[in-house]
Design a protein around this motif. Structure first.
Motif, PDB file in Angstrom:
ATOM      1  N   VAL A   1       0.959  -1.289  -0.027  1.00  0.00           N
ATOM      2  CA  VAL A   1       0.096   0.177  -0.036  1.00  0.00           C
ATOM      3  C   VAL A   1       1.223   1.294   0.003  1.00  0.00           C
ATOM      4  O   VAL A   1       2.036   1.237   0.524  1.00  0.00           O
ATOM      5  CB  VAL A   1      -0.825  -0.058   1.215  1.00  0.00           C
ATOM      6  CG1 VAL A   1      -0.302  -0.069   2.537  1.00  0.00           C
ATOM      7  CG2 VAL A   1      -1.859   1.080   1.293  1.00  0.00           C
ATOM      8  N   ASP A   2       0.562   2.259  -0.742  1.00  0.00           N
ATOM      9  CA  ASP A   2       1.242   3.426  -0.662  1.00  0.00           C
ATOM     10  C   ASP A   2       0.852   4.446   0.388  1.00  0.00           C
ATOM     11  O   ASP A   2      -0.468   4.345   0.910  1.00  0.00           O
ATOM     12  CB  ASP A   2       1.495   4.002  -2.143  1.00  0.00           C
ATOM     13  CG  ASP A   2       0.390   4.769  -2.612  1.00  0.00           C
ATOM     14  OD1 ASP A   2      -0.365   5.431  -1.761  1.00  0.00           O
ATOM     15  OD2 ASP A   2       0.573   5.288  -3.538  1.00  0.00           O
ATOM     16  N   PRO A   3       1.458   5.424   0.763  1.00  0.00           N
ATOM     17  CA  PRO A   3       1.116   6.548   1.975  1.00  0.00           C
ATOM     18  C   PRO A   3      -0.255   7.222   1.464  1.00  0.00           C
ATOM     19  O   PRO A   3      -0.716   7.797   2.549  1.00  0.00           O
ATOM     20  CB  PRO A   3       2.259   7.275   1.945  1.00  0.00           C
ATOM     21  CG  PRO A   3       3.313   6.387   1.500  1.00  0.00           C
ATOM     22  CD  PRO A   3       2.963   5.540   0.257  1.00  0.00           C
ATOM     23  N   SER A   4      -0.756   7.007   0.320  1.00  0.00           N
ATOM     24  CA  SER A   4      -1.904   7.683  -0.063  1.00  0.00           C
ATOM     25  C   SER A   4      -3.124   6.951   0.118  1.00  0.00           C
ATOM     26  O   SER A   4      -4.281   6.929   0.042  1.00  0.00           O
ATOM     27  CB  SER A   4      -2.025   8.204  -1.398  1.00  0.00           C
ATOM     28  OG  SER A   4      -2.181   7.114  -2.369  1.00  0.00           O
ATOM     29  N   GLY A   5      -2.705   5.650   0.409  1.00  0.00           N
ATOM     30  CA  GLY A   5      -4.090   4.515   0.644  1.00  0.00           C
ATOM     31  C   GLY A   5      -4.177   3.964  -0.488  1.00  0.00           C
ATOM     32  O   GLY A   5      -4.959   2.598  -0.316  1.00  0.00           O
ATOM     33  N   LYS A   6      -3.565   3.957  -1.482  1.00  0.00           N
ATOM     34  CA  LYS A   6      -3.830   3.133  -2.892  1.00  0.00           C
ATOM     35  C   LYS A   6      -3.023   1.753  -2.339  1.00  0.00           C
ATOM     36  O   LYS A   6      -1.867   1.595  -2.156  1.00  0.00           O
ATOM     37  CB  LYS A   6      -2.854   3.724  -3.955  1.00  0.00           C
ATOM     38  CG  LYS A   6      -3.170   3.134  -5.138  1.00  0.00           C
ATOM     39  CD  LYS A   6      -2.680   3.931  -6.406  1.00  0.00           C
ATOM     40  CE  LYS A   6      -1.988   3.175  -7.660  1.00  0.00           C
ATOM     41  NZ  LYS A   6      -3.049   2.118  -7.878  1.00  0.00           N
ATOM     42  N   ILE A   7      -3.722   0.740  -2.786  1.00  0.00           N
ATOM     43  CA  ILE A   7      -3.448  -0.561  -2.868  1.00  0.00           C
ATOM     44  C   ILE A   7      -2.725  -0.907  -4.016  1.00  0.00           C
ATOM     45  O   ILE A   7      -3.090  -0.822  -5.211  1.00  0.00           O
ATOM     46  CB  ILE A   7      -4.507  -1.580  -2.620  1.00  0.00           C
ATOM     47  CG1 ILE A   7      -5.329  -1.016  -1.392  1.00  0.00           C
ATOM     48  CG2 ILE A   7      -4.046  -2.915  -2.773  1.00  0.00           C
ATOM     49  CD1 ILE A   7      -6.681  -1.948  -1.088  1.00  0.00           C
ATOM     50  N   LEU A   8      -1.377  -1.407  -3.886  1.00  0.00           N
ATOM     51  CA  LEU A   8      -0.508  -1.772  -5.015  1.00  0.00           C
ATOM     52  C   LEU A   8      -0.422  -2.927  -5.444  1.00  0.00           C
ATOM     53  O   LEU A   8       0.223  -3.120  -6.417  1.00  0.00           O
ATOM     54  CB  LEU A   8       0.892  -1.280  -4.323  1.00  0.00           C
ATOM     55  CG  LEU A   8       1.076   0.007  -3.783  1.00  0.00           C
ATOM     56  CD1 LEU A   8       2.764   0.062  -3.239  1.00  0.00           C
ATOM     57  CD2 LEU A   8       1.202   1.046  -4.860  1.00  0.00           C
ATOM     58  N   ILE A   9      -1.144  -3.684  -4.987  1.00  0.00           N
ATOM     59  CA  ILE A   9      -1.564  -5.260  -5.380  1.00  0.00           C
ATOM     60  C   ILE A   9      -2.364  -4.998  -6.939  1.00  0.00           C
ATOM     61  O   ILE A   9      -3.587  -4.521  -6.781  1.00  0.00           O
ATOM     62  CB  ILE A   9      -2.009  -6.136  -4.557  1.00  0.00           C
ATOM     63  CG1 ILE A   9      -1.378  -5.979  -3.079  1.00  0.00           C
ATOM     64  CG2 ILE A   9      -2.397  -7.651  -4.875  1.00  0.00           C
ATOM     65  CD1 ILE A   9      -2.174  -6.620  -1.926  1.00  0.00           C
ATOM     66  N   PRO A  10      -1.751  -5.390  -7.913  1.00  0.00           N
ATOM     67  CA  PRO A  10      -2.591  -5.086  -9.030  1.00  0.00           C
ATOM     68  C   PRO A  10      -4.065  -5.822  -9.177  1.00  0.00           C
ATOM     69  O   PRO A  10      -3.888  -7.085  -8.609  1.00  0.00           O
ATOM     70  CB  PRO A  10      -1.631  -5.857 -10.112  1.00  0.00           C
ATOM     71  CG  PRO A  10      -0.162  -5.968  -9.710  1.00  0.00           C
ATOM     72  CD  PRO A  10      -0.457  -6.371  -8.294  1.00  0.00           C
ATOM     73  N   GLY A  11      -4.956  -5.264  -9.685  1.00  0.00           N
ATOM     74  CA  GLY A  11      -5.978  -5.869  -9.807  1.00  0.00           C
ATOM     75  C   GLY A  11      -7.137  -5.612  -8.468  1.00  0.00           C
ATOM     76  O   GLY A  11      -8.239  -5.786  -8.681  1.00  0.00           O
ATOM     77  N   VAL A  12      -6.395  -5.086  -7.339  1.00  0.00           N
ATOM     78  CA  VAL A  12      -7.340  -4.976  -6.191  1.00  0.00           C
ATOM     79  C   VAL A  12      -8.253  -3.725  -6.157  1.00  0.00           C
ATOM     80  O   VAL A  12      -9.385  -3.911  -6.255  1.00  0.00           O
ATOM     81  CB  VAL A  12      -6.500  -5.515  -4.788  1.00  0.00           C
ATOM     82  CG1 VAL A  12      -7.398  -4.904  -3.663  1.00  0.00           C
ATOM     83  CG2 VAL A  12      -5.980  -6.627  -4.978  1.00  0.00           C
TER      84      VAL A  12
END
Ligand SMILES: [Zn+2]
Ligand SMILES: [Zn+2]
Ligand SMILES: [Zn+2]
Ligand SMILES: [Zn+2]
Lengths: 489, 489
Positions: free
Chosen positions: B256-267
């Motif tokens: 997850v990045d500090p903006s809350g975006k989930i970095l796992i592709p497709g999630v």
């Protein structure tokens, strides 16, 4: 000059008596880190002082003040100074050792009670807390003194002793004392010292004696990220707020890569690569990848190249991530967003690195990386502690003397142990630190030799700490022989 | 159809008696998570059963078997079923609530003893563990029953009750019971249920009633990295071996990045963006960035856009890193390289996400990222627990009835509280989960409405949990009025 045969003979014949003395010493649970055992550290100091005196050493018990533990003022154990010999025609060797030990409880997993020396003749081992770290080596010197005293032999050098009782607890009070003592000049108990010998580390393996000429330094840092006023529930606040753990993990992931490379610009680069001559030292060391992996307990060596792996430990900085304070650490599945988390990491330092020249690089980099995150959380970087690295000139006569003592000692031909030491010692650097080494080196400006007695698998600080009987007895001979070789250097 | 004035009148006049009943309930420390208090959960079950019976409800205490805690077999508290009314011309409403509570100790920081209801007339608050979660709301229904019973008024609907005593401890045994009961068909106590109403969550703020039509699901994972056979000293092993912490932190930083975006592709991509109509719901909610930051206790909202922040919680997945098991977590500066470390994280899920469709993406990604590290350590991924999300049709007649009940209720004109409810309720989704909601929705195939009684600052699960007197009294009126509106739907 080899040691006289009657000295070596005396040592062999005194095996049981020497082991009994080590047994007496191990039975005093001189745990410096436990206030309940502070009395025992004093008792151990008195034990050693009386041993020194018995063999003709003039002693002085030096009070080192007190320390404050949880609001309680606790008197520090004394340093025990000793001196024997004032012959201006002889070299003067200062011996350092420590008589305090790490905590130990049978319930930690010891096979036998840790404060009772258990002799196992089948394996040739002496088990007990402090057997190898550092009561065995200190008593090695006492053995040498006893032999000379009882045989009526003059020591080949003047000896000075500085034995402390707080080594396992940060050597409190010792640095200040050493610096103050040195300032006394001619009145100092350290006056006229030509070299220093410390026996408080270990062979690289279980086969080959070694001389150690370097120790890494350390800088230990704590990164704290905070933001929310309290721990939050991830169901309620997940994806509403900047989470301190996300930021902290992002920063911690930018410090070191899985190959051990330090990612902080300029840090790895401070250390010049090895010269061919230096590289040859590592190639020659009696050590293998199997040794690394055996002692680590897993097939996890960073490289298949022995020299590369050993240089990683001995002449490279290393960065380890130790843990996180403030986050969920238990078993199970708590869905908390911790409000304030602190990442702990440390960097082992080698020359020319020091905490003073490394910390600014680390702090600048982390602050820049944190700014890139665009988080509204706050970051605080704290320097928890640090120490400089130390590397000694291993071509000095003291090292040459120790090398000769290890190589050419005239064992009794019928001793099966003779083979162990009839070899060139490994020349090693340690990955950890013994801070007093640097204090002595800087305060007295003389060469310091680390001349270990124990083996790589002694398990100092672990359960079932042991010292091999052969290391205790042959090691005593080695210490004595070293003094004879020094006298001729 | 508005509720009859005599019902509203009765509620107003019974304020002290109702508070006394809540006080009696709070004094029973029915902590389901503490075996020492298991008896109290049974006592609380009996208390409620007798209240239901007193107001004409037929009841059944259903044993739910036992659980094993640390080797001790502990009987589960019963579920209390109730039914009143069998009129085929009336709708049948099933009420769920729970009578167990979270642990609480004065020493946790409570101002007053947690298991004594403290009435503060200055602030209009009732403090005590369970006041708001969930004894207050459950007693709200009992208040409605008492009013109708004592006034001799027929209830406008048939009522069914399912009250449980293990909600705060994973609702053990309840799912199995519900599924088995539903299978009985005409003999089931849930037969003929037209809709379900659960009052066990909170307003979004402290001002505006709300109806809740969604809950996030969860998948909770544990990543374990291991390699060395034991914890290692960083001085000895630093830069010789692959360190599990380095690998784990590297993986955790890629989730997850500090903006809350989930970095796992497709999630993140599984969730379609909001329709304009849906977006309008969030724009209209009575909530501000200041509300978020006040409740988080820090200025850490992920965005300055209120709708974006609320959608983050209500209609977006979120990934939180909870902590690390096995690494140094204390104060101070330990230089350990831990041998085995486990990172814990969870993802809150929204439709169409389920643990079944999300976990494979997560596992595949983590395994691929771990492979890229080139580490000799081992990685194990475990699924600790999970649950599906739930989103209800908020245009259903049950929601419309609750909306009307909130908007148009005929208060006594001289009641100063009238203004609170004379407004359109917020339409919210919760970021957390109430697993039984989904069980009922799937097992009975009827609409479920979450109709909270308490305010956003009630502090369920925290110290100083409270319920405002106005929420208890007006909330009782609201529950009753809702039944009248349902009867006309
Ligand atoms: Zn030591
Ligand atoms: Zn030690
Ligand atoms: Zn609840
Ligand atoms: Zn609860």
């Amino acid at each position: 000059m080899p040691a006289p045969a009657q000295f070596l003979d005396f040592v062999d014949k005194s095996k049981d008596a020497f082991i009994q003395r080590l047994s007496d010493a191990v039975e005093i649970p001189s745990i410096s880190g436990d206030p309940k055992h502070r009395e025992d550290v004093f008792k151990m100091a008195a034990f050693l002082e009386s041993q020194l005196q018995a063999y003709g050493v003039e002693t002085k018990s030096v009070p080192l003040g007190s320390q404050n533990i949880d609001g309680e003022e606790l008197t520090l154990p004394p340093a025990i100074l000793g001196r024997i010999g004032h012959d201006k025609n002889k070299k003067t060797v200062l011996i350092y050792g420590h008589f305090d030990v790490q905590p130990a409880e049978l319930s930690d997993g010891w096979t036998n009670p840790p404060f009772k020396l258990t002799r196992d003749d089948a394996t040739g081992r002496l088990y007990g807390r402090g057997s190898s770290d550092d009561k065995g080596p200190v008593l090695g010197w006492i053995n040498v003194l006893e032999a000379h005293h009882k045989l009526g032999l003059a020591l080949p050098v003047n000896l000075r002793f500085c034995l402390e009782g707080m080594e396992e607890s940060g050597s409190e009070g010792l640095d200040e004392f050493i610096l103050a003592e040195v300032k006394k000049g001619r009145d100092s108990w350290f006056d006229g010292v030509d070299c220093i010998c410390i026996s408080d580390n270990y062979w690289l393996n279980n086969r080959t004696p070694c001389l150690t000429y370097g120790l890494r330094g350390l800088t230990y840092l704590k990164l704290t990220v905070s933001g929310p006023g309290k721990d939050l529930h991830s169901g309620v606040f997940g994806r509403m707020v900047h989470e301190p753990m996300t930021d902290l993990i992002a920063i911690m992931s930018k410090l070191v890569d899985p190959s051990g490379k330090i990612l902080i610009p300029g840090v790895d680069e401070m250390v010049p690569g090895p010269t061919p001559e230096e590289k040859a030292i590592y190639e020659k060391l009696d050590y293998s990848i199997a040794d690394v992996e055996d002692s680590a307990g897993g097939k996890v060596a960073l490289s298949a190249d022995k020299a590369a792996v050993l240089m990683g430990r001995m002449r490279s900085p290393s960065l380890s991530l130790h843990g996180i304070e403030g986050a969920f650490y238990g078993q199970g599945a708590k869905t908390v967003i911790p409000a304030k988390v602190s990442g702990k990491f440390s960097i082992r330092l080698v020359p020319p690195m020091t905490p003073d020249n490394v910390n600014p690089l680390v702090i600048k980099y982390i602050q820049a990386e944190f700014a890139k995150l665009g988080s509204k959380n706050k970051l605080v970087i704290e320097d928890l502690h640090g120490g400089k690295p130390w590397v000694e000139n291993h071509k000095h006569w003291s090292y040459e003397a120790a090398k000769r003592a290890t190589e050419v000692r005239t064992f009794h031909p019928n001793s099966p142990l003779a083979l162990i030491y009839k070899q060139t010692p490994d020349l090693t650097r340690e990955g950890g630190s013994i801070p007093v080494t640097l204090t002595f080196a800087e305060a007295l400006g003389v060469n310091v030799l680390l001349l270990p007695m124990g083996r790589g698998d002694d398990g100092a600080h672990s359960t079932n700490e042991k010292l091999d009987i052969s290391n205790f007895i042959e090691g005593t001979k080695l210490l004595g022989t070293y003094l004879y070789e020094v006298s001729q250097a």
